[in-house]
Design a protein around this motif. Structure first.
Motif, PDB file in Angstrom:
ATOM      1  N   LYS A  68       0.860  -1.174   0.000  1.00  0.00           N
ATOM      2  CA  LYS A  68       0.000   0.000   0.000  1.00  0.00           C
ATOM      3  C   LYS A  68       0.895   1.222   0.000  1.00  0.00           C
ATOM      4  O   LYS A  68       1.825   1.326   0.784  1.00  0.00           O
ATOM      5  CB  LYS A  68      -0.895   0.009   1.235  1.00  0.00           C
ATOM      6  CG  LYS A  68      -1.922  -1.089   1.221  1.00  0.00           C
ATOM      7  CD  LYS A  68      -2.813  -0.991   2.432  1.00  0.00           C
ATOM      8  CE  LYS A  68      -3.819  -2.114   2.441  1.00  0.00           C
ATOM      9  NZ  LYS A  68      -4.686  -2.055   3.627  1.00  0.00           N
ATOM     10  N   ARG A  69       0.610   2.135  -0.893  1.00  0.00           N
ATOM     11  CA  ARG A  69       1.408   3.355  -0.966  1.00  0.00           C
ATOM     12  C   ARG A  69       0.758   4.437  -0.129  1.00  0.00           C
ATOM     13  O   ARG A  69      -0.452   4.589  -0.128  1.00  0.00           O
ATOM     14  CB  ARG A  69       1.547   3.823  -2.408  1.00  0.00           C
ATOM     15  CG  ARG A  69       2.322   2.850  -3.242  1.00  0.00           C
ATOM     16  CD  ARG A  69       2.523   3.438  -4.616  1.00  0.00           C
ATOM     17  NE  ARG A  69       3.256   2.490  -5.420  1.00  0.00           N
ATOM     18  CZ  ARG A  69       4.495   2.694  -5.838  1.00  0.00           C
ATOM     19  NH1 ARG A  69       5.121   3.795  -5.531  1.00  0.00           N
ATOM     20  NH2 ARG A  69       5.101   1.806  -6.575  1.00  0.00           N
ATOM     21  N   ARG A  70       1.590   5.169   0.581  1.00  0.00           N
ATOM     22  CA  ARG A  70       1.103   6.295   1.376  1.00  0.00           C
ATOM     23  C   ARG A  70       0.888   7.495   0.474  1.00  0.00           C
ATOM     24  O   ARG A  70       1.636   7.709  -0.475  1.00  0.00           O
ATOM     25  CB  ARG A  70       2.106   6.679   2.447  1.00  0.00           C
ATOM     26  CG  ARG A  70       2.182   5.693   3.552  1.00  0.00           C
ATOM     27  CD  ARG A  70       2.984   6.331   4.657  1.00  0.00           C
ATOM     28  NE  ARG A  70       3.921   5.347   5.166  1.00  0.00           N
ATOM     29  CZ  ARG A  70       4.902   5.618   5.985  1.00  0.00           C
ATOM     30  NH1 ARG A  70       5.120   6.851   6.358  1.00  0.00           N
ATOM     31  NH2 ARG A  70       5.700   4.678   6.417  1.00  0.00           N
ATOM     32  N   MET A  71      -0.090   8.258   0.817  1.00  0.00           N
ATOM     33  CA  MET A  71      -0.325   9.504   0.079  1.00  0.00           C
ATOM     34  C   MET A  71       0.741  10.500   0.523  1.00  0.00           C
ATOM     35  O   MET A  71       1.022  10.619   1.710  1.00  0.00           O
ATOM     36  CB  MET A  71      -1.717  10.061   0.397  1.00  0.00           C
ATOM     37  CG  MET A  71      -2.841   9.138  -0.049  1.00  0.00           C
ATOM     38  SD  MET A  71      -2.890   8.903  -1.817  1.00  0.00           S
ATOM     39  CE  MET A  71      -3.538  10.451  -2.320  1.00  0.00           C
ATOM     40  N   LYS A  72       1.318  11.174  -0.412  1.00  0.00           N
ATOM     41  CA  LYS A  72       2.330  12.176  -0.074  1.00  0.00           C
ATOM     42  C   LYS A  72       1.649  13.350   0.599  1.00  0.00           C
ATOM     43  O   LYS A  72       0.591  13.801   0.160  1.00  0.00           O
ATOM     44  CB  LYS A  72       3.073  12.649  -1.312  1.00  0.00           C
ATOM     45  CG  LYS A  72       3.966  11.600  -1.893  1.00  0.00           C
ATOM     46  CD  LYS A  72       4.771  12.162  -3.022  1.00  0.00           C
ATOM     47  CE  LYS A  72       5.696  11.106  -3.566  1.00  0.00           C
ATOM     48  NZ  LYS A  72       6.464  11.607  -4.687  1.00  0.00           N
ATOM     49  N   GLU A  73       2.252  13.811   1.668  1.00  0.00           N
ATOM     50  CA  GLU A  73       1.702  14.964   2.367  1.00  0.00           C
ATOM     51  C   GLU A  73       1.909  16.207   1.513  1.00  0.00           C
ATOM     52  O   GLU A  73       2.898  16.332   0.792  1.00  0.00           O
ATOM     53  CB  GLU A  73       2.394  15.125   3.719  1.00  0.00           C
ATOM     54  CG  GLU A  73       2.110  13.973   4.660  1.00  0.00           C
ATOM     55  CD  GLU A  73       2.805  14.161   5.995  1.00  0.00           C
ATOM     56  OE1 GLU A  73       3.116  15.315   6.344  1.00  0.00           O
ATOM     57  OE2 GLU A  73       3.019  13.148   6.663  1.00  0.00           O
ATOM     58  N   ALA A  74       0.956  17.102   1.623  1.00  0.00           N
ATOM     59  CA  ALA A  74       1.051  18.342   0.843  1.00  0.00           C
ATOM     60  C   ALA A  74       2.300  19.102   1.259  1.00  0.00           C
ATOM     61  O   ALA A  74       2.585  19.264   2.442  1.00  0.00           O
ATOM     62  CB  ALA A  74      -0.191  19.201   1.078  1.00  0.00           C
ATOM     63  N   ALA A  75       3.052  19.525   0.294  1.00  0.00           N
ATOM     64  CA  ALA A  75       4.293  20.255   0.574  1.00  0.00           C
ATOM     65  C   ALA A  75       3.952  21.629   1.132  1.00  0.00           C
ATOM     66  O   ALA A  75       3.068  22.319   0.647  1.00  0.00           O
ATOM     67  CB  ALA A  75       5.119  20.382  -0.692  1.00  0.00           C
ATOM     68  N   VAL A  76       4.646  22.004   2.171  1.00  0.00           N
ATOM     69  CA  VAL A  76       4.445  23.322   2.774  1.00  0.00           C
ATOM     70  C   VAL A  76       5.240  24.322   1.951  1.00  0.00           C
ATOM     71  O   VAL A  76       6.433  24.156   1.722  1.00  0.00           O
ATOM     72  CB  VAL A  76       4.928  23.322   4.248  1.00  0.00           C
ATOM     73  CG1 VAL A  76       4.768  24.697   4.844  1.00  0.00           C
ATOM     74  CG2 VAL A  76       4.193  22.266   5.036  1.00  0.00           C
TER      75      VAL A  76
END
Length: 87
Positions: A68-76
């Motif tokens: 399962k791939r994690r969703m990339k967190e939105a870049a700040v």
């Protein structure tokens, strides 16, 4: 017993691989290659001939588990910093 006493023998390592046999030792992971190299050197020091053969793997590979791939967190977004030039 005479064959052993006269050192008339050799050791053959069979390596089963799915990769191209023409790639030779590149079919092995790095540390396996290093370990194999040390083993061949030890055989040469004992005056024993050693060879390797690559055997094509005929077994169908099983499908592995899908990760399962994690969703990339939105870049700040970085805030611009104002720098004053020294006069």
């Amino acid at each position: 017993m005479a064959l052993i006493q006269h050192r008339n023998y050799r050791i053959v390592f069979g390596i089963v691989t799915r990769n191209d046999p023409g790639a030779r030792s590149l079919n092995l992971p790095l540390f396996s290659r290093i370990s194999f190299m040390h083993s061949m050197k030890a055989l040469r020091l004992m005056d024993v001939q050693g060879n390797e053969i690559l055997i094509a793997d005929q077994v169908a590979a099983a499908e592995g588990r899908k990760k399962k791939r994690r969703m990339k967190e939105a870049a700040v977004e970085a805030q611009p910093v104002e720098v004053e030039a020294a006069e």
